[in-house]
Design a protein around this motif. Structure first.
Motif, PDB file in Angstrom:
ATOM      1  N   SER A 143      10.114   8.686   3.296  1.00 15.75           N
ATOM      2  CA  SER A 143      11.387   8.610   2.586  1.00 15.75           C
ATOM      3  C   SER A 143      11.164   8.446   1.082  1.00 15.75           C
ATOM      4  CB  SER A 143      12.218   7.454   3.135  1.00 15.75           C
ATOM      5  OG  SER A 143      13.423   7.316   2.436  1.00 15.75           O
ATOM      6  N   LEU A 144      10.195   7.600   0.691  1.00 17.15           N
ATOM      7  CA  LEU A 144       9.899   7.382  -0.721  1.00 17.15           C
ATOM      8  C   LEU A 144       9.400   8.672  -1.378  1.00 17.15           C
ATOM      9  CD1 LEU A 144       8.131   3.893  -0.656  1.00 17.15           C
ATOM     10  CD2 LEU A 144      10.272   4.436  -1.807  1.00 17.15           C
ATOM     11  N   LEU A 145       8.529   9.399  -0.679  1.00 16.96           N
ATOM     12  CA  LEU A 145       7.978  10.629  -1.236  1.00 16.96           C
ATOM     13  C   LEU A 145       9.071  11.679  -1.420  1.00 16.96           C
ATOM     14  CD1 LEU A 145       4.680  10.858   0.843  1.00 16.96           C
ATOM     15  CD2 LEU A 145       4.884  10.279  -1.577  1.00 16.96           C
ATOM     16  N   LEU A 146       9.925  11.829  -0.396  1.00 14.11           N
ATOM     17  CA  LEU A 146      10.984  12.830  -0.484  1.00 14.11           C
ATOM     18  C   LEU A 146      12.001  12.483  -1.566  1.00 14.11           C
ATOM     19  CD1 LEU A 146      11.575  13.497   3.329  1.00 14.11           C
ATOM     20  CD2 LEU A 146      10.658  15.113   1.668  1.00 14.11           C
ATOM     21  N   SER A 147      12.381  11.216  -1.650  1.00 10.74           N
ATOM     22  CA  SER A 147      13.373  10.820  -2.655  1.00 10.74           C
ATOM     23  C   SER A 147      12.803  10.944  -4.071  1.00 10.74           C
ATOM     24  CB  SER A 147      13.863   9.394  -2.396  1.00 10.74           C
ATOM     25  OG  SER A 147      12.800   8.458  -2.462  1.00 10.74           O
ATOM     26  N   THR A 148      11.501  10.645  -4.220  1.00  8.09           N
ATOM     27  CA  THR A 148      10.866  10.797  -5.533  1.00  8.09           C
ATOM     28  C   THR A 148      10.859  12.259  -5.961  1.00  8.09           C
ATOM     29  OG1 THR A 148       9.452   8.865  -5.178  1.00  8.09           O
ATOM     30  CG2 THR A 148       8.747  10.444  -6.849  1.00  8.09           C
ATOM     31  N   ALA A 149      10.469  13.138  -5.035  1.00  9.57           N
ATOM     32  CA  ALA A 149      10.447  14.570  -5.341  1.00  9.57           C
ATOM     33  C   ALA A 149      11.847  15.083  -5.669  1.00  9.57           C
ATOM     34  CB  ALA A 149       9.863  15.344  -4.163  1.00  9.57           C
ATOM     35  N   ALA A 150      12.851  14.622  -4.916  1.00  7.78           N
ATOM     36  CA  ALA A 150      14.229  15.059  -5.157  1.00  7.78           C
ATOM     37  C   ALA A 150      14.715  14.597  -6.523  1.00  7.78           C
ATOM     38  CB  ALA A 150      15.147  14.531  -4.057  1.00  7.78           C
ATOM     39  N   ARG A 185       0.832  -1.205   0.000  1.00  5.96           N
ATOM     40  CA  ARG A 185       0.000   0.000   0.000  1.00  5.96           C
ATOM     41  C   ARG A 185       0.867   1.256   0.000  1.00  5.96           C
ATOM     42  NH1 ARG A 185      -3.382  -3.170   3.413  1.00  5.96           N
ATOM     43  NH2 ARG A 185      -2.348  -2.379   5.286  1.00  5.96           N
ATOM     44  N   GLU A 186       1.962   1.219   0.760  1.00  9.21           N
ATOM     45  CA  GLU A 186       2.882   2.354   0.793  1.00  9.21           C
ATOM     46  C   GLU A 186       3.463   2.612  -0.594  1.00  9.21           C
ATOM     47  OE1 GLU A 186       5.897   1.699   3.646  1.00  9.21           O
ATOM     48  OE2 GLU A 186       4.635   2.085   5.374  1.00  9.21           O
ATOM     49  N   LEU A 187       3.881   1.533  -1.265  1.00  7.96           N
ATOM     50  CA  LEU A 187       4.461   1.689  -2.598  1.00  7.96           C
ATOM     51  C   LEU A 187       3.433   2.240  -3.581  1.00  7.96           C
ATOM     52  CD1 LEU A 187       6.552  -1.607  -2.835  1.00  7.96           C
ATOM     53  CD2 LEU A 187       7.438   0.725  -2.643  1.00  7.96           C
ATOM     54  N   THR A 188       2.190   1.774  -3.433  1.00  8.10           N
ATOM     55  CA  THR A 188       1.128   2.273  -4.306  1.00  8.10           C
ATOM     56  C   THR A 188       0.872   3.748  -4.062  1.00  8.10           C
ATOM     57  OG1 THR A 188       0.078   0.095  -4.351  1.00  8.10           O
ATOM     58  CG2 THR A 188      -1.287   1.986  -4.971  1.00  8.10           C
ATOM     59  N   ARG A 189       0.823   4.142  -2.765  1.00 12.53           N
ATOM     60  CA  ARG A 189       0.606   5.552  -2.441  1.00 12.53           C
ATOM     61  C   ARG A 189       1.765   6.404  -2.955  1.00 12.53           C
ATOM     62  NH1 ARG A 189      -1.348   3.552   2.663  1.00 12.53           N
ATOM     63  NH2 ARG A 189       0.682   3.920   3.613  1.00 12.53           N
ATOM     64  N   ALA A 190       2.993   5.907  -2.768  1.00 12.24           N
ATOM     65  CA  ALA A 190       4.162   6.667  -3.220  1.00 12.24           C
ATOM     66  C   ALA A 190       4.177   6.774  -4.744  1.00 12.24           C
ATOM     67  CB  ALA A 190       5.445   6.011  -2.720  1.00 12.24           C
ATOM     68  N   SER A 191       3.793   5.677  -5.437  1.00 10.87           N
ATOM     69  CA  SER A 191       3.763   5.699  -6.891  1.00 10.87           C
ATOM     70  C   SER A 191       2.715   6.683  -7.396  1.00 10.87           C
ATOM     71  CB  SER A 191       3.464   4.291  -7.424  1.00 10.87           C
ATOM     72  OG  SER A 191       3.362   4.302  -8.819  1.00 10.87           O
ATOM     73  N   SER A 192       1.552   6.679  -6.763  1.00  7.86           N
ATOM     74  CA  SER A 192       0.493   7.614  -7.145  1.00  7.86           C
ATOM     75  C   SER A 192       0.925   9.054  -6.906  1.00  7.86           C
ATOM     76  CB  SER A 192      -0.775   7.304  -6.352  1.00  7.86           C
ATOM     77  OG  SER A 192      -1.786   8.250  -6.613  1.00  7.86           O
ATOM     78  N   ALA A 193       1.561   9.276  -5.750  1.00  3.55           N
ATOM     79  CA  ALA A 193       2.048  10.622  -5.434  1.00  3.55           C
ATOM     80  C   ALA A 193       3.130  11.036  -6.431  1.00  3.55           C
ATOM     81  CB  ALA A 193       2.592  10.664  -4.015  1.00  3.55           C
ATOM     82  N   ARG A 197       8.945   5.040   6.066  1.00  7.86           N
ATOM     83  CA  ARG A 197       9.297   4.510   4.740  1.00  7.86           C
ATOM     84  C   ARG A 197       8.558   5.291   3.648  1.00  7.86           C
ATOM     85  NH1 ARG A 197       9.023  -1.729   2.515  1.00  7.86           N
ATOM     86  NH2 ARG A 197       9.523  -1.222   0.353  1.00  7.86           N
ATOM     87  N   THR A 198       7.265   5.534   3.864  1.00 10.67           N
ATOM     88  CA  THR A 198       6.501   6.299   2.876  1.00 10.67           C
ATOM     89  C   THR A 198       7.068   7.702   2.743  1.00 10.67           C
ATOM     90  OG1 THR A 198       4.489   5.058   3.337  1.00 10.67           O
ATOM     91  CG2 THR A 198       4.226   7.187   2.278  1.00 10.67           C
TER      92      THR A 198
END
Length: 477
Positions: A241-248, A133-141, A238-239
């Motif tokens: 970290s994924l969101l911040l790294s994706t934005a970066a 679910r975290e990966l899905t939320r991060a992917s959607s974001a 974890r979520t």
């Protein structure tokens, strides 16, 4: 995050909840672990659900109060007791129940024939489901971030990130200058200046008044910006970290306006009238004209770190470089804290340059002051420069164009020239070049490969290095 309530809710386990303290079901579980050790609390880190059948201790004895209290102290979320006809316990002792209620520790029974491994497997599946679910939320974001960036720019991406994290977020330059909003607080900027020199893409945790700020670098080998957010934010680490790294990563691929590399400008190189000085100041800084400005000359400037960071501090900073001397002109004010401590001084401190001269001077005196300093302090050069200065100018230009021509017209010419000059001075030792310029050795290797390709010359040959060295000397005359 997997909670105790989620684990208790697994129907296939048929767990019997005996003690259910207020708020216990919302507690996060880090692991489900079984142990029969008497002093098990010494091996726990907090967040566990501990399973036991009571082999090594009497869970109905008076000593159980101490056992339960120690588990609660180290942060155990719940205690599960295995029951069965072939096990030491067929029911949970009254003293254990009383001790758990007194300590506020969740207590449950694992009934026969459910094995402990089934409880562990259930937790593992819950954690995997949550991870998906975290990966899905991060992917959607991430898709939302990319769309916002493509259509509305970095500011829109940062707004999306802040809304997703439900926390304030800033996007700033390597020295903390706001790229999509306000500048970072002065204290944070001081820390970022030093952190920008570290060759790592790992996030940094900065201590500030009232807590911590997480600084996520944007860029590859060189920090080109920071995403700043409070470290104490609710939700899954974890979520986050994924969101911040994706934005970066998205911002790193984007091209935003970088501060100009102010090397030689008219304020420093030409005698100007008072009106021309005012116009040049406004053009370069975007600030209203001032009668006097802070003029500082630094020495022992190696590489480009000092000038890049100083140029990045504010649009109101103007630089000129001559050899190992760096002249800095700025309006002051906004770059100082209440005690008058300058961010420019902070850059000087972390880059190891030394102040040679500092004074408030009229803008109309910038050219004269800088010219005098260069005349008095810039090295007159080697015997080779003296000899080369007698060569016919046309012949010298022809030689420089023949040896360095392709590089002079390249879009990357400046960085490549700086690296090539350092390479010649260092005798071709790449580690020395990296240290002198303050860049990664892989960057040196990549730049030198481009130089060889542009010039069509083998830089491993001594005569090639000699020709290039002479061409660089002639180009500087």
């Amino acid at each position: 995050m997997v909670t105790l309530g989620q684990l208790w809710g697994r129907r296939e386990l048929a767990l019997d909840i005996v003690v259910d303290p207020p708020g216990a079901r919302s507690l996060e579980i880090t692991i489900v672990h079984s142990s029969e050790l008497l002093e098990v609390d010494g091996w726990l880190a907090g967040g566990e659900v501990l399973l036991t059948i009571g082999v090594s201790q009497d869970l109905g004895a008076e000593s159980v109060r101490d056992y339960v209290e120690r588990l609660r102290t180290v942060g155990v979320r719940a205690l599960g007791i295995g029951l069965g006809s072939d096990l030491p316990l067929q029911s949970i002792p009254d003293r254990l129940q009383a001790a758990a209620r007194a300590a506020g520790l969740a207590l449950f029974a694992v009934p026969e024939p459910v094995p402990f491994v089934a409880v562990v497997d259930a937790f593992t599946r819950l954690r995997e489901e949550e991870s998906n679910r975290e990966l899905t939320r991060a992917s959607s974001a991430g898709r939302r971030f990319a769309t916002a960036l493509a259509h509305r720019g970095p500011a829109a991406l940062i707004a999306e990130l802040a809304g997703t994290l439900r926390a304030p977020v800033q996007f700033v330059s390597p020295t903390g200058r706001g790229l999509t909003g306000a500048d970072a607080p002065y204290g944070v900027r001081r820390e970022l200046i030093a952190e920008s020199l570290r060759h790592t893409v790992a996030p940094r945790l900065l201590r500030v008044e009232g807590g911590f700020v997480e600084a996520v670098p944007v860029g590859d080998e060189e920090v080109r910006g920071w995403i700043l957010s409070p470290a104490e934010v609710a939700g899954s680490p974890r979520t986050r970290s994924l969101l911040l790294s994706t934005a970066a990563a998205l911002l790193g691929l984007d091209r935003w306006a970088e501060p100009p590399r102010r090397e030689e400008v008219r304020l420093f190189t030409e005698p100007l009238s008072a009106e021309e000085v005012r116009r040049e100041w406004v053009t370069l800084t975007g600030l209203a004209p001032v009668s006097r400005a802070e003029f500082v000359v630094y020495g022992d400037v190696r590489g480009t770190a000092a000038q890049h960071l100083m140029a990045d501090l504010s649009p109101g900073v103007v630089l000129a470089r001559a050899g190992t001397m760096l002249a800095v002109l700025h309006a002051g004010g906004s770059l100082q804290d209440e005690g008058g401590v300058s961010l420019i001084d902070r850059v000087a401190e972390v880059t190891g340059v030394s102040q040679l001269f500092g004074r408030m001077i009229p803008l109309t005196r910038v050219h004269h002051t800088w010219t005098v300093w260069r005349g008095r302090n810039e090295a007159s050069g080697s015997d080779l420069r003296t000899l080369l200065s007698s060569i016919d100018e046309a012949a010298a230009s022809e030689f420089v164009d023949r040896v360095l021509g392709p590089m002079l017209t390249s879009t990357e010419g400046r960085d490549l020239l700086v690296t090539l000059r350092a390479f010649v001075s260092a005798g071709g030792v790449r580690d020395t070049v990296a240290a002198d310029l303050g860049i990664h050795r892989h960057t040196v290797r990549a730049r030198m490969a481009k130089v060889e390709k542009l010039l069509g010359r083998d830089l491993s040959r001594a005569e090639t290095i000699q020709e290039i060295g002479i061409a660089l000397e002639l180009a500087g005359l």
